[in-house]
Design a protein around this motif. Sequence first.
Motif, mmCIF file in Angstrom:
data_model
loop_
_atom_site.group_PDB
_atom_site.id
_atom_site.type_symbol
_atom_site.label_atom_id
_atom_site.label_comp_id
_atom_site.label_asym_id
_atom_site.label_seq_id
_atom_site.Cartn_x
_atom_site.Cartn_y
_atom_site.Cartn_z
ATOM 1 N N GLN A 135 -40.221 -9.566 13.866
ATOM 2 C CA GLN A 135 -38.773 -9.157 13.938
ATOM 3 C C GLN A 135 -38.408 -8.485 12.527
ATOM 4 O OE1 GLN A 135 -36.538 -13.000 14.291
ATOM 5 N NE2 GLN A 135 -36.825 -13.439 12.451
ATOM 6 N N GLY A 136 -37.495 -7.715 13.076
ATOM 7 C CA GLY A 136 -37.024 -6.806 11.934
ATOM 8 C C GLY A 136 -36.557 -5.464 12.100
ATOM 9 N N TRP A 137 -36.815 -4.457 11.224
ATOM 10 C CA TRP A 137 -36.254 -3.042 11.222
ATOM 11 C C TRP A 137 -37.397 -2.127 11.000
ATOM 12 C CZ3 TRP A 137 -31.402 -2.483 12.829
ATOM 13 C CH2 TRP A 137 -30.494 -3.499 12.819
ATOM 14 N N ILE A 138 -37.217 -1.017 11.520
ATOM 15 C CA ILE A 138 -37.964 0.397 11.431
ATOM 16 C C ILE A 138 -37.029 1.427 11.039
ATOM 17 C CG2 ILE A 138 -39.789 1.515 12.165
ATOM 18 C CD1 ILE A 138 -40.728 -0.511 13.985
ATOM 19 N N TYR A 139 -37.486 2.037 9.890
ATOM 20 C CA TYR A 139 -36.566 3.198 9.379
ATOM 21 C C TYR A 139 -37.290 4.396 9.473
ATOM 22 C CZ TYR A 139 -34.073 -0.580 7.443
ATOM 23 O OH TYR A 139 -33.277 -1.975 7.080
ATOM 24 N N MET A 157 -44.716 19.485 18.268
ATOM 25 C CA MET A 157 -45.307 18.568 17.438
ATOM 26 C C MET A 157 -44.439 18.318 16.152
ATOM 27 S SD MET A 157 -48.254 20.614 15.418
ATOM 28 C CE MET A 157 -48.325 19.325 14.316
ATOM 29 N N GLY A 158 -44.522 17.235 15.619
ATOM 30 C CA GLY A 158 -43.757 16.720 14.401
ATOM 31 C C GLY A 158 -44.700 15.714 13.478
ATOM 32 N N ILE A 159 -44.111 15.482 12.272
ATOM 33 C CA ILE A 159 -44.595 14.679 11.451
ATOM 34 C C ILE A 159 -43.446 13.660 11.137
ATOM 35 C CG2 ILE A 159 -43.657 16.160 9.314
ATOM 36 C CD1 ILE A 159 -46.434 15.035 8.016
ATOM 37 N N ASN A 160 -43.865 12.381 11.048
ATOM 38 C CA ASN A 160 -43.110 11.503 10.824
ATOM 39 C C ASN A 160 -43.077 10.508 9.554
ATOM 40 O OD1 ASN A 160 -42.376 12.458 13.515
ATOM 41 N ND2 ASN A 160 -43.150 10.364 14.467
ATOM 42 N N VAL A 161 -42.069 9.711 9.249
ATOM 43 C CA VAL A 161 -42.438 8.846 8.037
ATOM 44 C C VAL A 161 -41.739 7.675 8.737
ATOM 45 C CG1 VAL A 161 -41.783 8.305 5.861
ATOM 46 C CG2 VAL A 161 -42.355 10.384 6.271
ATOM 47 N N ARG A 162 -42.277 6.568 8.797
ATOM 48 C CA ARG A 162 -41.826 5.110 9.165
ATOM 49 C C ARG A 162 -41.952 4.360 8.163
ATOM 50 N NH1 ARG A 162 -45.145 5.168 14.440
ATOM 51 N NH2 ARG A 162 -43.837 6.510 15.699
ATOM 52 N N PHE A 163 -40.911 3.320 7.930
ATOM 53 C CA PHE A 163 -41.049 2.234 6.911
ATOM 54 C C PHE A 163 -40.634 0.941 7.787
ATOM 55 C CE2 PHE A 163 -39.062 -0.802 4.141
ATOM 56 C CZ PHE A 163 -39.891 -0.946 3.375
ATOM 57 N N HIS A 164 -41.626 0.162 7.837
ATOM 58 C CA HIS A 164 -41.596 -1.186 8.496
ATOM 59 C C HIS A 164 -41.074 -2.147 7.802
ATOM 60 C CE1 HIS A 164 -44.916 1.427 10.819
ATOM 61 N NE2 HIS A 164 -44.261 0.845 11.688
ATOM 62 N N ASP A 165 -40.076 -2.811 7.976
ATOM 63 C CA ASP A 165 -39.658 -3.967 7.495
ATOM 64 C C ASP A 165 -39.434 -5.322 8.278
ATOM 65 O OD1 ASP A 165 -38.323 -5.747 5.522
ATOM 66 O OD2 ASP A 165 -36.447 -4.985 5.680
ATOM 67 N N LEU A 166 -40.681 -5.937 8.521
ATOM 68 C CA LEU A 166 -40.714 -6.978 9.394
ATOM 69 C C LEU A 166 -40.977 -8.292 8.853
ATOM 70 C CD1 LEU A 166 -43.130 -4.736 11.724
ATOM 71 C CD2 LEU A 166 -40.778 -4.861 11.939
ATOM 72 N N THR A 170 -40.900 -17.992 11.027
ATOM 73 C CA THR A 170 -41.333 -19.813 11.301
ATOM 74 C C THR A 170 -42.633 -19.656 10.515
ATOM 75 O OG1 THR A 170 -42.387 -18.584 13.273
ATOM 76 C CG2 THR A 170 -40.120 -19.598 13.428
ATOM 77 N N ARG A 171 -43.335 -18.551 9.974
ATOM 78 C CA ARG A 171 -44.569 -18.473 9.202
ATOM 79 C C ARG A 171 -44.353 -18.017 7.613
ATOM 80 N NH1 ARG A 171 -48.680 -19.501 12.696
ATOM 81 N NH2 ARG A 171 -48.048 -20.334 14.439
ATOM 82 N N ASP A 172 -43.105 -17.782 7.265
ATOM 83 C CA ASP A 172 -42.914 -17.499 5.952
ATOM 84 C C ASP A 172 -43.908 -16.382 5.537
ATOM 85 O OD1 ASP A 172 -41.421 -17.591 3.611
ATOM 86 O OD2 ASP A 172 -43.263 -18.887 2.570
ATOM 87 N N LEU A 173 -43.583 -15.369 6.440
ATOM 88 C CA LEU A 173 -44.516 -14.086 6.325
ATOM 89 C C LEU A 173 -43.563 -12.693 6.545
ATOM 90 C CD1 LEU A 173 -47.859 -13.476 8.041
ATOM 91 C CD2 LEU A 173 -46.211 -11.819 8.312
ATOM 92 N N SER A 174 -43.848 -11.801 5.674
ATOM 93 C CA SER A 174 -43.055 -10.433 5.667
ATOM 94 C C SER A 174 -43.885 -9.419 5.396
ATOM 95 C CB SER A 174 -41.930 -10.503 4.684
ATOM 96 O OG SER A 174 -42.172 -10.791 3.437
ATOM 97 N N LEU A 175 -43.820 -8.309 6.036
ATOM 98 C CA LEU A 175 -44.591 -7.067 6.073
ATOM 99 C C LEU A 175 -43.791 -5.800 5.855
ATOM 100 C CD1 LEU A 175 -47.345 -5.670 6.656
ATOM 101 C CD2 LEU A 175 -46.467 -5.410 8.949
ATOM 102 N N ARG A 176 -44.301 -5.066 4.390
ATOM 103 C CA ARG A 176 -43.609 -4.043 4.452
ATOM 104 C C ARG A 176 -44.650 -2.946 4.372
ATOM 105 N NH1 ARG A 176 -40.619 -7.675 3.702
ATOM 106 N NH2 ARG A 176 -38.581 -7.821 2.574
ATOM 107 N N SER A 177 -44.491 -1.721 5.007
ATOM 108 C CA SER A 177 -45.296 -0.734 5.236
ATOM 109 C C SER A 177 -44.790 0.516 5.360
ATOM 110 C CB SER A 177 -46.124 -0.952 6.522
ATOM 111 O OG SER A 177 -47.188 0.029 6.621
ATOM 112 N N LEU A 178 -45.252 1.744 4.725
ATOM 113 C CA LEU A 178 -44.848 3.400 4.896
ATOM 114 C C LEU A 178 -45.918 3.660 5.703
ATOM 115 C CD1 LEU A 178 -42.681 5.316 4.355
ATOM 116 C CD2 LEU A 178 -44.098 5.635 2.182
#
Length: 190
Positions: A135-139, A157-166, A170-178
């Motif tokens: 769960q979380g947000w994607i910018y 066509m396009g070029i994107n940038v995505r920042f995942h803040d997920l 319940t598992r005490d886990l978080s993911l940050r990715s660009l």
Amino acid sequence: MKKILVISLMILSTLSVAEIHFWFDSSLGFSLYSELYTPENKPISAMTDYGMQIGFDYGLQRGLRMGVSFAYLNMSIKTDLGSVDSSLLCVGIAPSFAFDFLDVVCKLSGGVQYVLVGPTGSLAGFGISGTSNFQGWIYTGKLDFLWQLSEQFSVGMGINVRFHDLSILTRDLSLRSLSVPISLKINYRF
């Protein structure tokens, strides 16, 4: 009463010049930066994200627009223990600005998407047993180049940038990715 009248007149005036744009895009991207926060802090060796989005923009043909987007994105996260696959179903808002550049219509947009559901496969690649739900947000930020094939229809066509803040709380886990995906886009103007 004057404020309501002024606001009503402004909305009616924009209705006369504004248009609705429907768009669809599919994308494939690779992560430039990824960090996984778990009790064991497993390093990520590679991450890919791919998927499709549909959306509606309301606004000027050349100028400001406000839109909503619906996305179905997939992620594959590889660690030294294996890989974890996840599917993300998202909804978001995306303001944009369209302008002409030579013979191309450029569309610069940003936005935020909320992950409604994000089921994962096995979490063994993170050193955790079972499955769970991100769960979380994607910018996002995008620059699209569109070529008009007709008055209403364009492709590009396009070029994107995505920042995942997920996270998986319940598992005490978080993911940050660009990640930087490349996308193909179809646009139809009503």
